[in-house]
Design an enzyme around this catalytic site. Structure first.
Site, PDB file in Angstrom:
ATOM      1  N   PHE A 129      63.951  38.255  26.941  1.00 42.71           N
ATOM      2  CA  PHE A 129      64.211  39.567  27.534  1.00 42.71           C
ATOM      3  C   PHE A 129      64.486  40.551  26.417  1.00 42.71           C
ATOM      4  O   PHE A 129      65.407  40.366  25.626  1.00 42.71           O
ATOM      5  CB  PHE A 129      65.406  39.519  28.504  1.00 42.71           C
ATOM      6  CG  PHE A 129      65.545  40.805  29.273  1.00 42.71           C
ATOM      7  CD1 PHE A 129      64.761  41.049  30.389  1.00 42.71           C
ATOM      8  CD2 PHE A 129      66.435  41.791  28.867  1.00 42.71           C
ATOM      9  CE1 PHE A 129      64.859  42.253  31.087  1.00 42.71           C
ATOM     10  CE2 PHE A 129      66.538  42.993  29.567  1.00 42.71           C
ATOM     11  CZ  PHE A 129      65.752  43.221  30.674  1.00 42.71           C
ATOM     12  N   ASP A 214      66.396  39.898  18.040  1.00 39.80           N
ATOM     13  CA  ASP A 214      66.963  40.756  19.079  1.00 39.80           C
ATOM     14  C   ASP A 214      68.395  40.281  19.318  1.00 39.80           C
ATOM     15  O   ASP A 214      68.638  39.271  19.972  1.00 39.80           O
ATOM     16  CB  ASP A 214      66.112  40.643  20.357  1.00 39.80           C
ATOM     17  CG  ASP A 214      66.700  41.455  21.504  1.00 39.80           C
ATOM     18  OD1 ASP A 214      67.865  41.885  21.402  1.00 39.80           O
ATOM     19  OD2 ASP A 214      65.992  41.637  22.506  1.00 39.80           O
ATOM     20  N   LYS A 243      74.385  47.221  23.435  1.00 34.03           N
ATOM     21  CA  LYS A 243      75.515  46.712  24.217  1.00 34.03           C
ATOM     22  C   LYS A 243      76.868  46.928  23.527  1.00 34.03           C
ATOM     23  O   LYS A 243      77.405  48.019  23.582  1.00 34.03           O
ATOM     24  CB  LYS A 243      75.268  45.242  24.555  1.00 34.03           C
ATOM     25  CG  LYS A 243      74.099  45.058  25.554  1.00 34.03           C
ATOM     26  CD  LYS A 243      74.029  43.663  26.082  1.00 34.03           C
ATOM     27  CE  LYS A 243      72.865  43.423  27.040  1.00 34.03           C
ATOM     28  NZ  LYS A 243      73.124  43.821  28.412  1.00 34.03           N
TER      29      LYS A 243
HETATM   30  N1  PLP Z   1      67.474  42.596  24.560  1.00 36.87           N
HETATM   31  C1  PLP Z   1      68.342  41.716  25.046  1.00 36.87           C
HETATM   32  C2  PLP Z   1      68.509  40.394  24.370  1.00 36.87           C
HETATM   33  C3  PLP Z   1      69.100  42.024  26.184  1.00 36.87           C
HETATM   34  O1  PLP Z   1      69.971  41.123  26.671  1.00 36.87           O
HETATM   35  C4  PLP Z   1      68.926  43.287  26.797  1.00 36.87           C
HETATM   36  C5  PLP Z   1      69.680  43.645  28.015  1.00 36.87           C
HETATM   37  O2  PLP Z   1      70.188  42.826  28.730  1.00 36.87           O
HETATM   38  C6  PLP Z   1      68.002  44.176  26.246  1.00 36.87           C
HETATM   39  C7  PLP Z   1      67.309  43.800  25.122  1.00 36.87           C
HETATM   40  C8  PLP Z   1      67.770  45.526  26.856  1.00 36.87           C
HETATM   41  O3  PLP Z   1      68.854  46.364  26.584  1.00 36.87           O
HETATM   42  P1  PLP Z   1      69.041  47.714  27.424  1.00 36.87           P
HETATM   43  O4  PLP Z   1      69.261  47.343  28.841  1.00 36.87           O
HETATM   44  O5  PLP Z   1      70.220  48.381  26.767  1.00 36.87           O
HETATM   45  O6  PLP Z   1      67.782  48.502  27.245  1.00 36.87           O
END
Ligand code: PLP
Length: 395
Positions: A129, A214, A243
């Protein structure tokens, strides 16, 4: 309450109104213990006085000025990130998806500038994700999030997570980047194996591709170190953080090295709000609290204690087959008979005054404040136990 928002979220039946530390109160005065942390965002709990003070202080000075100018809060936060990581340069934006979008664009631009247009393939993992923009849902490798928005961006290859052989088969001269979550968060709190991460580093080096971690969910203290890559002995070329970076204020960053950063020459990428002084002032205060030995020690200690309590609950009730994760990012895998029912359990927990999350359909996820206290942890477990026992009676 009348809902005026688009129906892409299914809201819980309570309306949170205020929070302090790991406690939240709804608009009817009911109190909850928050072990969800706004989906791994509220790393310092709710309304931490130092963050409130930083926000109030900056609010008296300068809210927004545009990226035609740099500001002291933006430089102060970037300096902290550079001084405490592998990175030399930072790009600020507002969300994890935007940070990953920037990372993927930087990798493609650097490869194009250096090797030519053929070198544009991105290798990503299934069940990953990376966000909800069209590029990041396509890279995420979960068709349920991308297929309805076709045509999708091209040049993306998916391989199974933690499969070094599949990775070796996918990376070649045309690869510009490999993107990995050190712990797959949304799809079940699944840590990457050291073999997989080392293979990724080696293949990226061999083929001149950028390794992107990520760390939107794992970063900023969540796993007991500032960033999860520090546990692994593998250093990425690009890292994304969001986050907990703003600990509740929208803020994200893409970190990279002096080797790749020049590909983002003036005008190649941007963001109106990225590096906003309010966000960066809060980010500096959050960084200073998160990057402390006592915060790291508490994260490890509470993570160990919470995991032990969840394992005991699992043994007593048969609800979990395993409890996994790192630091205060914890996943409880439901036992076979309860597979697919994680959301029912989070609803039951809420009725018992406890906020927790799912990570996919089979895993309960906890991502509480890194400042979680013994008192809040000890009070949370009986609430979860009561919810589990009540829910089991309905099965
Ligand atoms: N990458 C990871 C690993 C995430 O857990 C998330 C959100 O849960 C995102 C990217 C996306 O972040 P955002 O919702 O702030 O765009």
């Amino acid at each position: 309450m009348q809902n005026y928002l688009t129906p892409n979220f299914s809201f819980a039946p309570v309306i949170p109104e205020r929070g302090l530390g790991s406690r939240v109160w709804d608009n009817e005065g009911r109190e909850y213990i928050d072990l969800a942390g706004g989906i791994a965002v509220n790393a310092l709990g709710h309304c931490h006085p130092a963050l409130v003070a930083a926000l109030n202080d900056q609010a008296q000075k300068l809210w927004h000025i545009s990226n035609i100018y740099t500001t002291e809060p933006a430089q102060n936060l970037a300096r902290r990130l550079v001084e405490h990581t592998f990175a030399d340069k930072v790009f600020f934006c507002n969300s994890g998806a935007e940070a990953n979008e920037a990372a993927l664009k930087l990798a493609r631009k650097h490869a194009r500038d250096t090797f030519g247009a053929h070198k544009h393939q991105i290798v990503a993992c299934t069940n990953a994700f990376h966000g909800r923009t069209l590029f990041t849902v396509s890279v995420g490798g979960q068709p349920k999030y991308s297929r309805d928005f076709a045509p999708l961006p091209e040049g993306i290859v998916h391989i199974p997570f933690n499969d070094p052989a599949a990775l070796a088969a996918a990376v070649n001269e045309d690869t510009c980047a490999v993107i990995i979550e050190p712990v797959q968060g949304e799809s079940g709190v699944l840590p990457a194996t050291p073999e997989f991460l080392h293979a990724a580093r080696e293949l990226c080096d061999r083929f001149g591709a950028a390794l992107i971690f990520d760390e939107v969910q794992t970063g900023m203290g969540r796993t007991g170190k500032l960033f999860a890559y520090e546990h692994t002995g593998v250093t990425p070329d690009i890292l994304t953080s969001a986050k907990a970076l703003g600990s509740g204020f929208p803020l994200a960053a893409m970190l990279t090295t002096d080797r790749l950063a020049p590909a983002f020459a003036p005008g190649t990428h941007g963001s109106t709000f990225g590096g906003n002084p309010l966000a960066c002032a809060v980010g500096c205060a959050a960084f200073d609290l998160i990057h402390r030995e006592d915060t790291r020690a508490n994260t490890r200690r509470q993570g160990t204690a919470l995991t032990a309590a969840l394992e005991t609950l699992g043994r007593d009730t048969g609800i979990f087959q395993s409890v996994r994760g790192q630091g205060l990012l914890i996943g409880c895998v439901l036992a076979e008979p309860y597979a697919g029912k994680a959301a029912e359990l989070t609803a039951a927990a809420l009725r018992h005054g406890l906020m927790i999350l799912v990570a996919g359909a089979n895993v309960l996820r906890l991502a509480p404040s890194l400042l979680l206290t013994d008192e809040d942890r000890e009070a949370a477990i009986p609430r979860l136990a009561a919810a589990v026992k009540e829910w089991l009676q309905t099965q």
